[in-house]
Design an enzyme around this catalytic site. Structure first.
Site, PDB file in Angstrom:
ATOM      1  N   ARG A 164      49.300  53.502  49.678  1.00  0.00           N
ATOM      2  CA  ARG A 164      49.081  54.030  48.313  1.00  0.00           C
ATOM      3  C   ARG A 164      49.810  55.366  48.074  1.00  0.00           C
ATOM      4  NH1 ARG A 164      47.243  49.570  48.334  1.00  0.00           N
ATOM      5  NH2 ARG A 164      45.380  48.840  47.234  1.00  0.00           N
ATOM      6  N   SER A 236      40.528  49.905  42.147  1.00  0.00           N
ATOM      7  CA  SER A 236      39.857  50.822  43.079  1.00  0.00           C
ATOM      8  C   SER A 236      40.003  52.249  42.552  1.00  0.00           C
ATOM      9  CB  SER A 236      40.501  50.771  44.461  1.00  0.00           C
ATOM     10  OG  SER A 236      40.451  49.469  44.993  1.00  0.00           O
ATOM     11  N   GLU A 332      42.320  57.312  43.934  1.00  0.00           N
ATOM     12  CA  GLU A 332      43.588  56.582  43.861  1.00  0.00           C
ATOM     13  C   GLU A 332      44.126  56.679  42.434  1.00  0.00           C
ATOM     14  OE1 GLU A 332      43.980  52.259  45.098  1.00  0.00           O
ATOM     15  OE2 GLU A 332      44.734  52.173  43.035  1.00  0.00           O
TER      16      GLU A 332
END
Ligand code: FAD
Ligand code: EPU
Length: 336
Positions: A164, A236, A332
């Site tokens: 990520r 998420s 995130e």
């Protein structure tokens, strides 16, 4: 002379469905316009590059220019007997691109089916799912550098890809306007079906292949994740934390059932969903801000939640996970 729109509602342009106004807004359908827009834009004011708005949380109006990338197109730029290189324009819908590859039996991105957003955002956080990530087949990324006033191309090995993360989220954030991404796709696809649950789901499909993997991934995602059209969310909200193996061994003494996944030498990745559920947040709701009842890593807007309410909920979750496990959850989602 570029005509900017003023005071534009972003509510339908972010998957959280949060109301926020863009002081200035431009939907760009031609990459050739980017230098002109940037040149006309005063650099003292903030600039937000936006794709599908599926990884953003607005906590206030945006007092600058929102530049939404809307140019699309997919073309094969090279092929040989083993692979093809495909160039995808930044505004192309990501999942339309994945469908395009699967129709042509080109292997590499099928596990990333149904991820919302644009192809141009795929390198930014190096999108990942079901045991695969964009970096596995990105060849290079072309972008307009605001600082250098020129178009540049970075080969994948210089993009700083990790879980990520990439150079576009850090050193080049605010400077690179991604114009297109090149992917190397295999003409002899090897299926990657080791992710928990994927192999079992695939049993339902008589013919193994890219199409079956795509359909299986879509079926699993539809069971697990809320559809942003029905309930606002950005996938998420937090990253899964990666911790040192010795810290994990210590945690396991207190929480013997804590799950973990290998994350390279000396590190393990913990499912944030488990940590959040263990702290009692699963299915929590206050007003219209909530924690999804099936996937606690996903924060949701049931209708009229404000960005601040979601942000405060995220903060409360971070605090309780930290107090319980001593682990700092990192968002995130990009918080504006
Ligand atoms: P945006 O949200 O518009 O922007 C995200 C970031 O990228 C911002 O910082 C923005 O400035 C930057 N950016 C966007 N386009 C450009 C550009 N052309 N040039 C420079 N910077 C740019 N993510 C995963 O990794 N895996 C998943 O499985 C996953 N599942 C999801 C499921 C749901 C239901 C939802 C809502 C989201 C999910 N996400 C997932 C998150 C999201 O889909 C991805 O992060 C996606 O890549 C965001 O694309 P976007 O075009 O919407 O980007
Ligand atoms: N879990 C729970 N309770 C739950 C759900 C999950 O404890 O209610 C635990 C279980 O231990 C389970 C583990 O969490 O095994 C992992 O769950 P899941 O497979 O649903 O994946 P995730 O780690 O929660 C990650 C990505 C997703 C990606 C999926 C599939 C991150 C931050 N999230 O979620 O990406 O789609 O794996 O690969 O890495 C996104 O980035 O927006 C996103 C949705």
């Amino acid at each position: 002379m570029i005509q900017l729109a003023e005071n534009v509602s972003l509510r339908n342009l972010n998957t959280f469905g949060i109301e926020a106004l863009a002081r200035y807004y431009y939907f760009c359908t031609d990459p050739e316009q980017i230098p002109e827009i940037i040149a006309e834009w005063s650099q003292e004011e903030p600039l937000l590059i936006m794709g599908g708005g599926s990884n953003l949380l607005f906590t206030r109006n945006y007092e600058g220019l929102v530049l939404r990338i809307g140019f699309s197109g997919i073309k094969i730029v090279h092929n040989n007997k083993d692979y093809v290189i495909v160039e995808v324009a930044a505004g192309e819908n990501w999942d339309d691109f994945v469908a395009w590859t699967v129709e042509r039996n080109l292997g590499g991105v099928e596990n990333l089916s149904l991820i919302p957003g644009t192809a141009g955002a795929s390198p930014v956080q190096n999108i990942g799912a079901y045991g695969s990530e964009a970096a596995n087949c990105i060849e290079s990324v072309s972008f307009y550098s605001i600082g250098e006033k020129t178009t540049k191309t970075l080969p994948a090995q210089d993009c700083g890809f990790g879980y990520r993360t990439s150079i576009f989220k850090h050193q080049l954030a605010g400077d690179a306007v991604i114009l297109s991404v090149r992917f190397r796709l295999s003409l002899r696809p090897v299926l990657n079906i080791e992710y928990k649950g994927l192999k079992e789901e695939l049993q339902k499909y008589p013919e193994p292949g890219l199409r079956a993997v795509r359909e299986a991934v879509i079926a699993i995602r539809r069971q697990k994740l809320p559809d942003p059209v029905l309930v606002g969310n950005a996938g998420s909200f937090f990253k899964n934390p990666v911790i040192a193996r010795e810290d994990f061994t210590a945690l396991k003494l207190t929480f013997p059932d804590i799950p973990s996944f290998p994350a390279g030498d000396g590190f393990v990745k913990l499912p944030a969903a488990w940590l959040i559920e263990k702290c009692g947040w699963k299915g929590y709701r206050k007003g219209d801000a909530g924690v999804h009842p099936h996937q606690p890593l996903v924060l949701v807007n049931y209708g009229k939640a404000t960005g601040t309410e979601i942000y405060e909920l995220a903060g409360a979750i971070q605090t309780s996970v930290y107090q319980t496990f001593g682990i700092k959850l990192e968002p995130e989602v990009r918080i504006i």
